[in-house]
Write a protein that holds these residues in place. Structure first.
Motif, PDB file in Angstrom:
ATOM      1  N   GLN A 257      38.278  30.490  49.793  1.00  0.00           N
ATOM      2  CA  GLN A 257      36.937  30.383  49.363  1.00  0.00           C
ATOM      3  C   GLN A 257      35.999  29.769  50.410  1.00  0.00           C
ATOM      4  N   GLU A 258      36.504  28.682  51.240  1.00  0.00           N
ATOM      5  CA  GLU A 258      35.998  28.053  52.218  1.00  0.00           C
ATOM      6  C   GLU A 258      35.333  29.052  53.213  1.00  0.00           C
ATOM      7  N   ASN A 259      36.286  30.011  53.365  1.00  0.00           N
ATOM      8  CA  ASN A 259      36.044  30.856  54.627  1.00  0.00           C
ATOM      9  C   ASN A 259      35.037  32.120  54.213  1.00  0.00           C
ATOM     10  N   GLY A 260      34.895  32.171  53.066  1.00  0.00           N
ATOM     11  CA  GLY A 260      34.113  33.111  52.226  1.00  0.00           C
ATOM     12  C   GLY A 260      34.968  34.545  52.091  1.00  0.00           C
ATOM     13  N   GLN A 261      36.244  34.567  51.965  1.00  0.00           N
ATOM     14  CA  GLN A 261      37.301  35.750  51.751  1.00  0.00           C
ATOM     15  C   GLN A 261      37.286  36.152  50.304  1.00  0.00           C
ATOM     16  N   ILE A 262      36.193  36.733  49.688  1.00  0.00           N
ATOM     17  CA  ILE A 262      36.346  37.005  48.247  1.00  0.00           C
ATOM     18  C   ILE A 262      37.633  37.944  48.165  1.00  0.00           C
ATOM     19  N   ASP A 263      37.745  39.091  48.850  1.00  0.00           N
ATOM     20  CA  ASP A 263      38.677  40.140  48.863  1.00  0.00           C
ATOM     21  C   ASP A 263      40.190  39.269  48.674  1.00  0.00           C
ATOM     22  N   GLN A 264      40.434  38.412  49.916  1.00  0.00           N
ATOM     23  CA  GLN A 264      41.499  37.615  49.875  1.00  0.00           C
ATOM     24  C   GLN A 264      41.957  36.913  48.434  1.00  0.00           C
ATOM     25  N   ILE A 265      40.819  36.108  47.869  1.00  0.00           N
ATOM     26  CA  ILE A 265      41.066  35.601  46.693  1.00  0.00           C
ATOM     27  C   ILE A 265      41.523  36.347  45.582  1.00  0.00           C
ATOM     28  N   LYS A 266      40.951  37.529  45.551  1.00  0.00           N
ATOM     29  CA  LYS A 266      41.294  38.509  44.479  1.00  0.00           C
ATOM     30  C   LYS A 266      42.582  38.902  44.550  1.00  0.00           C
ATOM     31  N   LYS A 267      43.103  39.261  45.732  1.00  0.00           N
ATOM     32  CA  LYS A 267      44.402  39.787  46.240  1.00  0.00           C
ATOM     33  C   LYS A 267      45.468  38.544  45.877  1.00  0.00           C
ATOM     34  N   ILE A 268      45.101  37.419  46.267  1.00  0.00           N
ATOM     35  CA  ILE A 268      46.130  36.270  45.990  1.00  0.00           C
ATOM     36  C   ILE A 268      46.315  36.185  44.505  1.00  0.00           C
ATOM     37  N   MET A 269      45.120  36.091  43.892  1.00  0.00           N
ATOM     38  CA  MET A 269      45.404  36.083  42.197  1.00  0.00           C
ATOM     39  C   MET A 269      45.979  37.221  41.677  1.00  0.00           C
ATOM     40  N   ILE A 270      45.776  38.397  42.016  1.00  0.00           N
ATOM     41  CA  ILE A 270      46.485  39.375  41.283  1.00  0.00           C
ATOM     42  C   ILE A 270      48.041  39.475  41.880  1.00  0.00           C
ATOM     43  N   ASP A 271      48.363  39.056  43.092  1.00  0.00           N
ATOM     44  CA  ASP A 271      49.761  39.175  43.665  1.00  0.00           C
ATOM     45  C   ASP A 271      50.581  38.188  42.894  1.00  0.00           C
ATOM     46  N   ASN A 272      50.008  37.035  42.491  1.00  0.00           N
ATOM     47  CA  ASN A 272      50.836  36.056  41.832  1.00  0.00           C
ATOM     48  C   ASN A 272      50.377  35.696  40.447  1.00  0.00           C
ATOM     49  N   LYS A 273      49.951  36.777  39.799  1.00  0.00           N
ATOM     50  CA  LYS A 273      49.586  36.899  38.415  1.00  0.00           C
ATOM     51  C   LYS A 273      48.900  35.820  37.871  1.00  0.00           C
ATOM     52  N   ILE A 274      47.793  35.526  38.586  1.00  0.00           N
ATOM     53  CA  ILE A 274      47.041  34.288  37.654  1.00  0.00           C
ATOM     54  C   ILE A 274      45.723  34.896  37.389  1.00  0.00           C
ATOM     55  N   ILE A 275      45.332  34.754  36.082  1.00  0.00           N
ATOM     56  CA  ILE A 275      44.078  34.694  35.431  1.00  0.00           C
ATOM     57  C   ILE A 275      43.516  36.375  35.385  1.00  0.00           C
ATOM     58  N   LEU A 276      43.318  36.931  36.768  1.00  0.00           N
ATOM     59  CA  LEU A 276      43.070  38.443  36.815  1.00  0.00           C
ATOM     60  C   LEU A 276      43.877  39.471  35.956  1.00  0.00           C
ATOM     61  N   GLU A 277      43.192  40.278  35.651  1.00  0.00           N
ATOM     62  CA  GLU A 277      44.023  41.476  35.141  1.00  0.00           C
ATOM     63  C   GLU A 277      44.769  40.894  34.076  1.00  0.00           C
ATOM     64  N   ASN A 278      43.988  39.998  33.177  1.00  0.00           N
ATOM     65  CA  ASN A 278      44.623  39.687  31.839  1.00  0.00           C
ATOM     66  C   ASN A 278      46.146  38.770  32.011  1.00  0.00           C
ATOM     67  N   ASN A 279      46.083  38.125  33.262  1.00  0.00           N
ATOM     68  CA  ASN A 279      47.252  37.479  33.585  1.00  0.00           C
ATOM     69  C   ASN A 279      47.359  36.182  33.236  1.00  0.00           C
ATOM     70  N   PRO A 280      48.146  35.359  33.264  1.00  0.00           N
ATOM     71  CA  PRO A 280      48.330  34.062  32.349  1.00  0.00           C
ATOM     72  C   PRO A 280      47.204  32.820  33.139  1.00  0.00           C
ATOM     73  N   ILE A 281      46.847  32.050  32.034  1.00  0.00           N
ATOM     74  CA  ILE A 281      45.985  30.940  32.565  1.00  0.00           C
ATOM     75  C   ILE A 281      46.719  29.740  32.971  1.00  0.00           C
ATOM     76  N   PRO A 282      46.626  29.233  34.080  1.00  0.00           N
ATOM     77  CA  PRO A 282      47.548  28.067  34.467  1.00  0.00           C
ATOM     78  C   PRO A 282      47.172  26.971  33.340  1.00  0.00           C
ATOM     79  N   VAL A 283      48.310  26.316  32.794  1.00  0.00           N
ATOM     80  CA  VAL A 283      48.102  25.193  31.894  1.00  0.00           C
ATOM     81  C   VAL A 283      47.591  23.859  32.237  1.00  0.00           C
ATOM     82  N   PHE A 284      47.230  23.761  33.465  1.00  0.00           N
ATOM     83  CA  PHE A 284      46.724  22.525  34.002  1.00  0.00           C
ATOM     84  C   PHE A 284      45.283  22.608  33.998  1.00  0.00           C
TER      85      PHE A 284
END
Length: 442
Positions: A257-284
């Motif tokens: 995010q600091e580097n403005g890499q929006i596509d990278q953010i999306k990839k990280i979240m999808i690859d690690n199954k975080i929030i996007l595409e109905n993946n779990p919401i971290p409990v913290f």
């Protein structure tokens, strides 16, 4: 008999003249010498707090404060780390030389921070006679005097601070007294609990390191702490552990995010199954809140879609974990999509989660029906006795109902000094307004 009286008066007068003839001094050369002599100890301390228990680090640093100037320097280092030790050292420095103006000011600040207003204002007044151009002291005097119920003196000193010319300095002066001092000890305590097996503490630990409050208006990443604590998580959890993957992903997302890499953010979240595409919401909750903020800001999600599809899931998770930050996300989405936070949401956050933000929101929703002697308002004020917002609601009701407002307004000001709690931008502009209103009521 008359001779004795004359002699006594002469002695008293002479002592009085002698005490007033004593002038304050500023031994900057001795302070600089103390800094030089403590240089290696300070470097050792800085390295120690990264890796070791903070209490042991403080103990070792304090051992080297063997004169009043070293106590003064060491107290300053510990001011935002250990308020008790800082107070002790600054007191000892002051008592060793009560005419050193640097000692006087720092000890006054310590007393002020510990709500010893009467003692603090005496030292502030003494310092201000010597250094009349330090506008911070007028701010601090104003706060001390209003807490000492000397209202006219509070207003006089506020005027001397000249808000229109010095509002940033005023904001910073108030932060000096009431800013957070718990972060380094919180980090140390979290690590101690992790060593005892509470691995869930890696979430607040790494979040703290990467969202460190440098003041009320800014956060930064404490790289030294973060690097050390991330290595600890890697060794303790292992790279295949799901919590480790989430933590690593969060830090990578922050960097992207600091580097403005929006596509990278999306990839990280999808690859690690975080929030996007109905993946779990971290409990913290603090981490989830930050991740969702990033998603909404970068248009990876929309508030309306997420609230419609997953709002109920988010609310259930907040209730099951008793995480106020998760509930706060839900309330934000509800306000964004529905136009307001439902009273039942605010009541839940206030009554069960014990969070002042929800009490404030509840009374915003009741703005048209609230009265001065409202039972719920009085209850909330008991639950959150330091809330300048709730006391402001009380004062506003007094004004609307043509009741005397002065005493309620004074209570608002006492709390606003400590928190800037009614100002959306966390600044002293609302405080300035209250002081102006109070002046008209005197």
């Amino acid at each position: 008999m008359n001779f004795n009286k004359t002699l006594i008066l002469f002695v008293v007068f002479s002592l009085s003249q002698n005490s007033f003839s004593q002038t304050l001094v500023s031994n900057r050369d001795k302070i600089e010498i103390a800094k030089t002599e403590l240089k290696n100890n300070i470097i050792t301390f800085s390295n120690c707090i990264v890796k070791s228990d903070i209490n042991k680090c403080i103990e070792e640093l304090a051992k080297n404060a063997d004169n009043e100037y070293k106590k003064y320097i060491t107290g300053g280092i510990l001011y935002e780390i250990d308020p008790n030790e800082s107070l002790k050292l600054h007191r000892e420095a002051y008592l060793a030389n009560t005419l050193e103006q640097n000692f006087i000011l720092e000890y006054a600040i310590e007393l002020h921070r510990n709500a010893q207003y009467q003692e603090a204002l005496k030292l502030y007044e003494l310092y201000s006679e010597k250094v009349p151009n330090d506008i911070r002291v007028y701010v601090w005097l104003s706060d001390c005097y209003i807490n000492n119920n000397e209202i006219k003196k509070s207003l006089q000193n506020w005027e001397k601070a000249n808000h229109s010319q010095n509002h940033i300095s005023i904001d910073n002066a108030i932060f000096t007294i009431y800013g957070k001092t718990t972060q380094i000890k919180t980090r140390s305590n979290l690590k101690s609990e992790i060593e005892k097996g509470k691995i869930s503490n890696f979430y607040p630990l790494l979040f703290l390191d990467s969202n460190w409050e440098s003041d009320w208006w800014n956060t930064t990443t404490q790289e030294y702490f973060l690097n050390e604590d991330f290595k600890l998580a890697q060794n303790a959890l292992g790279e295949k552990n799901n919590d480790y993957k989430i933590l690593k992903s969060y830090l990578e997302i922050k960097k992207a995010q600091e580097n403005g890499q929006i596509d990278q953010i999306k990839k990280i979240m999808i690859d690690n199954k975080i929030i996007l595409e109905n993946n779990p919401i971290p409990v913290f909750g603090e981490m989830s809140s930050d991740l969702l903020r990033i998603c909404f800001a970068d248009n990876l999600l929309t508030e309306s879609e997420f609230y419609t599809k997953r709002g109920a899931e988010l609310l259930a998770l907040a209730k099951s974990t008793k995480d106020k930050d998760l509930l706060n996300i839900y309330a934000y989405l509800q306000a964004t999509v529905d136009g307001k936070v439902m009273p039942e949401t605010d009541k839940l956050g206030w009554k069960e989660f014990k969070d002042e933000k929800f009490a404030k929101s509840y009374f915003i929703g009741r703005v048209d029906t609230i009265k001065y002697n409202d039972t719920e308002l009085n209850e909330a004020m008991l639950d959150f006795p330091n809330s300048s917002y709730l006391f402001w609601v009380k004062a506003k009701c007094a004004k609307m109902e043509n009741k005397p407002v002065k005493n309620d307004l004074i209570e608002v000001i006492k709390r606003e000094f400590k928190t800037f709690g009614t100002d959306q931008n966390k600044s002293s502009y609302r405080l300035k307004s209250y002081m102006g209103t109070l002046a008209s009521e005197i």
